[in-house]
Enzyme design. Sequence first.
Site, mmCIF file in Angstrom:
data_model
loop_
_atom_site.group_PDB
_atom_site.id
_atom_site.type_symbol
_atom_site.label_atom_id
_atom_site.label_comp_id
_atom_site.label_asym_id
_atom_site.label_seq_id
_atom_site.Cartn_x
_atom_site.Cartn_y
_atom_site.Cartn_z
ATOM 1 N N HIS A 1 -2.241 -5.523 1.552
ATOM 2 C CA HIS A 1 -3.526 -6.202 1.388
ATOM 3 C C HIS A 1 -3.258 -7.652 1.007
ATOM 4 C CE1 HIS A 1 -7.552 -7.149 -0.122
ATOM 5 N NE2 HIS A 1 -6.964 -7.619 -1.216
ATOM 6 N N TYR B 1 -12.359 -1.724 -3.992
ATOM 7 C CA TYR B 1 -12.851 -1.973 -2.636
ATOM 8 C C TYR B 1 -14.376 -1.860 -2.549
ATOM 9 C CZ TYR B 1 -8.273 -2.192 -0.288
ATOM 10 O OH TYR B 1 -7.030 -2.587 0.158
ATOM 11 N N LYS C 1 0.822 -1.227 0.000
ATOM 12 C CA LYS C 1 0.000 0.000 0.000
ATOM 13 C C LYS C 1 0.857 1.279 0.000
ATOM 14 C CE LYS C 1 -3.958 -2.219 2.203
ATOM 15 N NZ LYS C 1 -5.077 -2.036 3.143
ATOM 16 N N ARG D 1 2.457 -6.911 8.820
ATOM 17 C CA ARG D 1 1.785 -5.703 9.312
ATOM 18 C C ARG D 1 2.350 -5.242 10.650
ATOM 19 N NH1 ARG D 1 -4.073 -7.731 7.224
ATOM 20 N NH2 ARG D 1 -4.214 -6.453 5.341
ATOM 21 N N GLU E 1 -9.362 -10.147 -7.942
ATOM 22 C CA GLU E 1 -8.458 -9.022 -7.676
ATOM 23 C C GLU E 1 -7.239 -9.059 -8.603
ATOM 24 O OE1 GLU E 1 -7.840 -9.352 -3.437
ATOM 25 O OE2 GLU E 1 -9.879 -8.690 -2.998
ATOM 26 N N PHE F 1 -15.446 3.757 6.822
ATOM 27 C CA PHE F 1 -14.078 4.117 6.443
ATOM 28 C C PHE F 1 -13.853 4.086 4.934
ATOM 29 C CE2 PHE F 1 -14.136 -0.412 7.637
ATOM 30 C CZ PHE F 1 -13.686 -1.011 6.466
ATOM 31 N N ASN G 1 -2.269 0.099 6.591
ATOM 32 C CA ASN G 1 -1.783 -1.156 7.183
ATOM 33 C C ASN G 1 -0.842 -1.927 6.256
ATOM 34 O OD1 ASN G 1 -3.744 -2.034 5.442
ATOM 35 N ND2 ASN G 1 -4.760 -3.421 6.883
HETATM 36 P P1 CMP Z 1 -7.400 -4.626 3.456
HETATM 37 O O1 CMP Z 1 -6.920 -5.973 3.822
HETATM 38 O O2 CMP Z 1 -6.807 -3.973 2.264
HETATM 39 O O3 CMP Z 1 -8.997 -4.683 3.277
HETATM 40 C C1 CMP Z 1 -9.841 -3.589 3.511
HETATM 41 C C2 CMP Z 1 -9.106 -2.435 4.140
HETATM 42 O O4 CMP Z 1 -9.949 -1.510 4.820
HETATM 43 C C3 CMP Z 1 -8.197 -2.946 5.254
HETATM 44 O O5 CMP Z 1 -7.133 -3.667 4.714
HETATM 45 C C4 CMP Z 1 -7.847 -1.656 5.951
HETATM 46 O O6 CMP Z 1 -6.863 -0.903 5.247
HETATM 47 C C5 CMP Z 1 -9.180 -0.911 5.857
HETATM 48 N N1 CMP Z 1 -9.938 -1.013 7.108
HETATM 49 C C6 CMP Z 1 -10.527 -2.106 7.620
HETATM 50 N N2 CMP Z 1 -11.148 -1.825 8.782
HETATM 51 C C7 CMP Z 1 -10.939 -0.500 9.016
HETATM 52 C C8 CMP Z 1 -11.313 0.391 10.036
HETATM 53 N N3 CMP Z 1 -12.045 -0.018 11.090
HETATM 54 N N4 CMP Z 1 -10.927 1.677 9.945
HETATM 55 C C9 CMP Z 1 -10.195 2.108 8.883
HETATM 56 N N5 CMP Z 1 -9.809 1.299 7.866
HETATM 57 C C10 CMP Z 1 -10.162 0.013 7.937
#
Ligand code: CMP
Length: 140
Positions: free
Chosen positions: A117, A51, A11, A104, A128, A59, A114
């Site tokens: 993905h 997404y 990311k 992570r 994807e 979010f 984070n």
């Molecule tokens: P990812 O595995 O890419 O899948 C969805 C993404 O949404 C996740 O990683 C985080 O980056 C984001 N995400 C999931 N939960 C939250 C949350 N509670 N607040 C903010 N971002 C979130």
Amino acid sequence: MPTNRTFTIIKPDAVLDGFTGSMIQQIEDAGFRIVAIKKIKLSPEEAGRFYAVHAARPFFQSLCDHMSSNHIIPMVLEKENAVEDFRTLIGATNPEQAAEGTVRKRFARSIESNAIHGSDSDENAAIESAFFFTDRELNP
Ligand code: CMP
């Protein structure tokens, strides 16, 4: 039967933080082979399509803004039991809850930024992967 491929994105936060090389090293050291890789910057609209499953979440807008804020590195990876093993390798979505030594835990800033993905099923890994890569790139 599980397939042997998964899909991942390094990311924008991790790319900007200069962690790309270290993250790929950890992924390869864990036995994953890179099938396809590119560096790309998404538009907010493209991030929203990727997404879309999270469109109703509070979010969502912030997630799309973040994912389109800078370059990302999508990859398709190969290993036996790829989806499950990769999710174990990267750790919990929230880095505060991720196990020691996971990607992570080592490289993420926050639950939104984070670092990486990982697809959550074989079906989503295929969807994807096709979002970012052509058939030819997926079958080199
Ligand atoms: P990812 O595995 O890419 O899948 C969805 C993404 O949404 C996740 O990683 C985080 O980056 C984001 N995400 C999931 N939960 C939250 C949350 N509670 N607040 C903010 N971002 C979130």
